[in-house]
Design a protein around this motif. Structure first.
Motif, mmCIF file in Angstrom:
data_model
loop_
_atom_site.group_PDB
_atom_site.id
_atom_site.type_symbol
_atom_site.label_atom_id
_atom_site.label_comp_id
_atom_site.label_asym_id
_atom_site.label_seq_id
_atom_site.Cartn_x
_atom_site.Cartn_y
_atom_site.Cartn_z
ATOM 1 N N ILE A 120 -4.545 -5.469 -8.078
ATOM 2 C CA ILE A 120 -4.614 -4.028 -7.880
ATOM 3 C C ILE A 120 -3.645 -3.591 -6.782
ATOM 4 N N SER A 121 -3.526 -4.382 -5.724
ATOM 5 C CA SER A 121 -2.588 -4.050 -4.637
ATOM 6 C C SER A 121 -1.170 -3.965 -5.167
ATOM 7 N N ASP A 122 -0.776 -4.957 -5.945
ATOM 8 C CA ASP A 122 0.582 -4.957 -6.508
ATOM 9 C C ASP A 122 0.803 -3.740 -7.390
ATOM 10 N N ARG A 123 -0.194 -3.396 -8.175
ATOM 11 C CA ARG A 123 -0.084 -2.238 -9.073
ATOM 12 C C ARG A 123 0.121 -0.960 -8.277
ATOM 13 N N LEU A 124 -0.636 -0.780 -7.212
ATOM 14 C CA LEU A 124 -0.500 0.423 -6.394
ATOM 15 C C LEU A 124 0.855 0.469 -5.715
ATOM 16 N N ILE A 125 1.264 -0.633 -5.107
ATOM 17 C CA ILE A 125 2.539 -0.661 -4.392
ATOM 18 C C ILE A 125 3.686 -0.343 -5.335
ATOM 19 N N ASN A 126 3.675 -0.923 -6.533
ATOM 20 C CA ASN A 126 4.738 -0.666 -7.500
ATOM 21 C C ASN A 126 4.736 0.792 -7.966
ATOM 22 N N SER A 127 3.558 1.368 -8.092
ATOM 23 C CA SER A 127 3.467 2.748 -8.576
ATOM 24 C C SER A 127 4.002 3.740 -7.557
ATOM 25 N N LEU A 128 4.020 3.351 -6.300
ATOM 26 C CA LEU A 128 4.453 4.262 -5.244
ATOM 27 C C LEU A 128 5.936 4.130 -4.902
ATOM 28 N N ASP A 129 6.633 3.217 -5.581
ATOM 29 C CA ASP A 129 8.086 3.099 -5.423
ATOM 30 C C ASP A 129 8.525 2.995 -3.964
ATOM 31 N N GLY A 130 7.883 2.130 -3.217
ATOM 32 C CA GLY A 130 8.285 1.906 -1.841
ATOM 33 C C GLY A 130 7.687 2.862 -0.837
ATOM 34 N N GLU A 131 6.819 3.803 -1.288
ATOM 35 C CA GLU A 131 6.212 4.761 -0.373
ATOM 36 C C GLU A 131 5.029 4.169 0.387
ATOM 37 N N PHE A 132 4.522 3.043 -0.060
ATOM 38 C CA PHE A 132 3.306 2.481 0.518
ATOM 39 C C PHE A 132 3.514 2.101 1.974
ATOM 40 N N GLY A 133 2.697 2.667 2.858
ATOM 41 C CA GLY A 133 2.741 2.292 4.259
ATOM 42 C C GLY A 133 3.847 2.927 5.075
ATOM 43 N N VAL A 134 4.482 3.998 4.562
ATOM 44 C CA VAL A 134 5.546 4.655 5.312
ATOM 45 C C VAL A 134 4.947 5.430 6.482
ATOM 46 N N SER A 135 5.556 5.293 7.663
ATOM 47 C CA SER A 135 5.061 5.991 8.843
ATOM 48 C C SER A 135 5.226 7.491 8.698
ATOM 49 N N GLU A 136 4.253 8.245 9.212
ATOM 50 C CA GLU A 136 4.328 9.701 9.164
ATOM 51 C C GLU A 136 5.499 10.224 9.976
ATOM 52 N N HIS A 137 5.888 9.498 11.008
ATOM 53 C CA HIS A 137 7.036 9.899 11.824
ATOM 54 C C HIS A 137 8.322 9.862 11.008
ATOM 55 N N ASP A 138 8.400 8.939 10.050
ATOM 56 C CA ASP A 138 9.613 8.757 9.264
ATOM 57 C C ASP A 138 9.677 9.672 8.048
ATOM 58 N N ARG A 139 8.532 10.039 7.510
ATOM 59 C CA ARG A 139 8.495 10.882 6.323
ATOM 60 C C ARG A 139 7.272 11.785 6.387
#
Length: 280
Positions: free
Chosen positions: A139-158
């Motif tokens: 499930i983790s892999d599925r979520l990470i792939n679905s977010l196209d690299g958005e997973f865990g991005v800092s709020e300061h950066d985006r």
């Protein structure tokens, strides 16, 4: 094969901190029994008209299961675990069709089920425990792939300017923090390495308590502007920065940032602070 084995710690301080963190995590299944007391990685506004966010089915089912788990007896214990495993298999089977929101809810439920096993460990169910971990990783892999690299991005950066969008992204970050803590404190002997552990230094820190607990979009916006648009208030951004800030030789350099972090951190933030001793 055992599922949960306490990791050896590098010092008495690290061992004591690990004990404190485990004590703070163990009540999460109890907290999951009511919407008013959700664990600090599941947002309180889910299912409310204020945010417009639905209470996802995986979390609704997890809440029902949590109630059974908390009130289990020796006579009902096996039934409760059969229910948990059945729910996990259903989530795994449906993962391919889930939206990112439902995938995140599945992962949040996974955290609760893993903690339940930590609280109520049984060595005769090792095969089912392996199934649990395989499901979590899938499930983790599925979520990470679905977010196209958005997973865990800092709020300061985006930065996110809408409360609804921010809740979703911040919930990802908080899920990842709890999963990281679990993998650091508990040895899950399944033969599968945890990719998050290797990248722990880049984990974005959770948002301040005042933002996470904001009761409305208006209150959130006021806190958000104060937190992320005030340049004279530099903040710690990643777990790696928090680790560095806790080192005695760096205290003067990071003193102001640490003061801000400690003033704003909720229980999850405090657990991450305790975890810095484990990473040294």
């Amino acid at each position: 094969m055992t599922f949960h084995v306490r990791l050896p710690m590098s010092s008495p301080v690290a061992q004591q901190n690990a004990t404190y963190i485990l004590q703070m995590i163990r009540p999460f299944p109890n907290m999951m029994t009511r919407k008013d007391t959700l664990p600090p990685f599941i947002h309180h506004s889910l299912g409310s008209t204020d945010s417009g966010l639905a209470f996802p089915e995986p979390l609704a089912n997890c809440m029902s299961i949590a109630r059974m788990f908390v009130w289990r007896t020796s006579e009902t214990r096996e039934f409760v675990w059969e229910t948990i495993w059945s729910e996990q298999r259903k989530l795994a089977d449906k993962a391919a069709s889930y939206t990112p929101e439902d995938l995140l809810a599945s992962l949040q439920a996974c955290n609760i089920y893993v903690i339940m096993r930590m609280v109520d460990y049984s060595p005769e169910h090792a095969e089912k425990d392996l199934e649990t971990m395989l499901w979590c990783y899938r499930i983790s892999d599925r979520l990470i792939n679905s977010l196209d690299g958005e997973f865990g991005v800092s709020e300061h950066d985006r930065p996110n300017q809408m409360w609804k969008d921010w809740i979703f992204v911040e919930s990802q970050r908080r899920y990842l923090s709890v999963w990281f803590l679990l993998t650091r404190l508990i040895s899950m002997r399944t033969g599968i390495g945890c990719p998050y552990v290797d990248a722990y230094l880049s984990l974005p820190l959770p948002a301040p308590r005042s933002l996470w607990e904001a009761a409305s979009a208006e209150a959130w916006k006021a806190e958000y502007d104060c937190t992320y648009t005030t340049p004279e208030l530099p903040r710690l951004r990643t777990f790696g920065e928090l680790v560095e800030a806790q080192k005695p030789t760096n205290y003067t350099q990071f003193m102001h940032k640490l003061d801000l972090w400690n003033a704003d951190a909720d229980s999850l933030g405090m657990m991450l602070t305790l975890a810095t001793a484990i990473m040294k």
